[in-house]
Design an enzyme around this catalytic site. Sequence first.
Site, PDB file in Angstrom:
ATOM      1  N   HIS A 154       0.851  -1.513  -0.230  1.00 50.88           N
ATOM      2  CA  HIS A 154      -0.127  -0.240   0.020  1.00 50.88           C
ATOM      3  C   HIS A 154       1.014   1.149  -0.132  1.00 50.88           C
ATOM      4  CE1 HIS A 154      -3.352  -2.560   1.176  1.00 50.88           C
ATOM      5  NE2 HIS A 154      -2.264  -3.247   1.961  1.00 50.88           N
ATOM      6  N   LYS A 281      16.600  21.104 -10.524  1.00 50.27           N
ATOM      7  CA  LYS A 281      15.764  19.755 -10.862  1.00 50.27           C
ATOM      8  C   LYS A 281      16.595  18.975 -11.870  1.00 50.27           C
ATOM      9  CE  LYS A 281      11.663  19.803 -11.348  1.00 50.27           C
ATOM     10  NZ  LYS A 281      10.843  19.021 -10.675  1.00 50.27           N
ATOM     11  N   GLU A 288       9.650   8.047 -16.889  1.00 53.28           N
ATOM     12  CA  GLU A 288       8.457   8.511 -17.140  1.00 53.28           C
ATOM     13  C   GLU A 288       7.964   8.510 -18.502  1.00 53.28           C
ATOM     14  OE1 GLU A 288       8.417  12.327 -14.086  1.00 53.28           O
ATOM     15  OE2 GLU A 288       8.842  12.835 -16.221  1.00 53.28           O
TER      16      GLU A 288
END
Length: 461
Positions: A154, A281, A288
């Site tokens: 989970h 970043k 992705e």
Amino acid sequence: MKLWQGRFEEPTAKDADEFNDSLPFDKKLWKEDITASVAHARMLGKCGIISEAECDEICGGLETIYSDIAAGTLEIKDAEDIHSFVENELVARIGDSGKKLHTARSRNDQVATDFRLYVRNANDNAVKAVCTLVESLADKAESGLKYIMPGYTHLRKAQPMCAGHFFNAYAEMFLRDADRFSSSRKRMNVMPLGSGALAGTSYPIDRNMTSTLLEFDRPCENSLDGVSDRDFVADYLYNAAMTMMHLSRLCEDIILYSSEEFGYIEIPDAYSTGSSIMPQKKNPDIPELMRGKTGRMYGHLMGILTTLKGIPLAYNKDLQEDKEGFFDAEKQLNGCLGIMAELIDNILLRGNRMKKAAEAEFACATDVADYLAKKGVPFRTAHEVTGRIVRWCIAENRTLQNMTIEEYQSFDEHFDVDICETVQARNCAEARTSYGGASPKSVKENIRSIKKRLSRFEDSV
Ligand code: ARG
């Protein structure tokens, strides 16, 4: 020149031609088309359907076309499809005997054969590429043997495990993918050539001969099925979709685990990208994008299944739609598998971050309950006692690792000093020595087994 011009008075409209032509994409099949044509011509010669001299002339002509295309001196253009291109070029080169190549053959069995040869090769390449990735994952699992990380359910910390366990889990998935591809190969390796347009032929052809020449296991047994079967395309696309699903899950884990919040792994600079506005970043664009491409790969599978579902026997032009989605899927799958293997090879494991995380948030709580259960406390009671300990720790801002033995004993008299050792994350992981478990010992065993199963595929392709 159209192969079917004789029946028509008027030329096809320009836009209808463009709509109908498959050359822009089926030119990829040039090698297979020539190879299958050579096999067909040899068989026609051997069976006396054309003369030996004609056979030699045809095969010689086809070989020069092959080498000219390979050398880049012959451009594939100005024809309806690759079959027409090769035949027109052959006639231009050798004259009338070239016009005999299409005896006892139709473009329907021709395209079915060419495409099978192509997909069979793509299928073999997929097995190889998947195996390369499995090897990278098993190697990374080996580097992970010394680290302990939290496992999740989970997406909440569950139990500590050896970091190698994570990589092996994916290696297992991809081994199943390799298995799926190689079992599809057996089904697809059946030759449609000789099915003719749909009903076979009245010429005394030898289908076993062409089948052997083209390395098929056997000729297909029903000509109607032979020209219209595209199951092999759907098989490949299903296998590819499944592999992409596994890749996509791996991507998701890589994205999460490389985030500042987790920090268990670092994607190398060579496989990361930056932001045009935020200088700090380092983005996981590669995984992705792979996760994103998975959607389009499912689309290709849905595409072929939907194309096939409504067509009556035997050949219908709908079947021309079997190629573009497949070619894209093949390209995407190879690209994703190759880049993922490199990414895994170069990914950095951050052992300290993993260990810290494995001890935090009570990931060792199961081991506290198991400790009590092993001392004779019924597991359900042990679970309840441990639950109270966790609740107390949360209220007191304490951890299972910094509780004293007296504090443990205040919850249950079965606790002894060794509980302090039991709740070290490494010990929790090391204790899970069951077959297939997360202890370094079991993980090592798993790596050995993965490599053994891997070598079986390597021998087969
Ligand atoms: N371009 C066609 C295809 O890919 C080749 C077969 C054409 N056959 C025909 N009867 N029109 O399916």
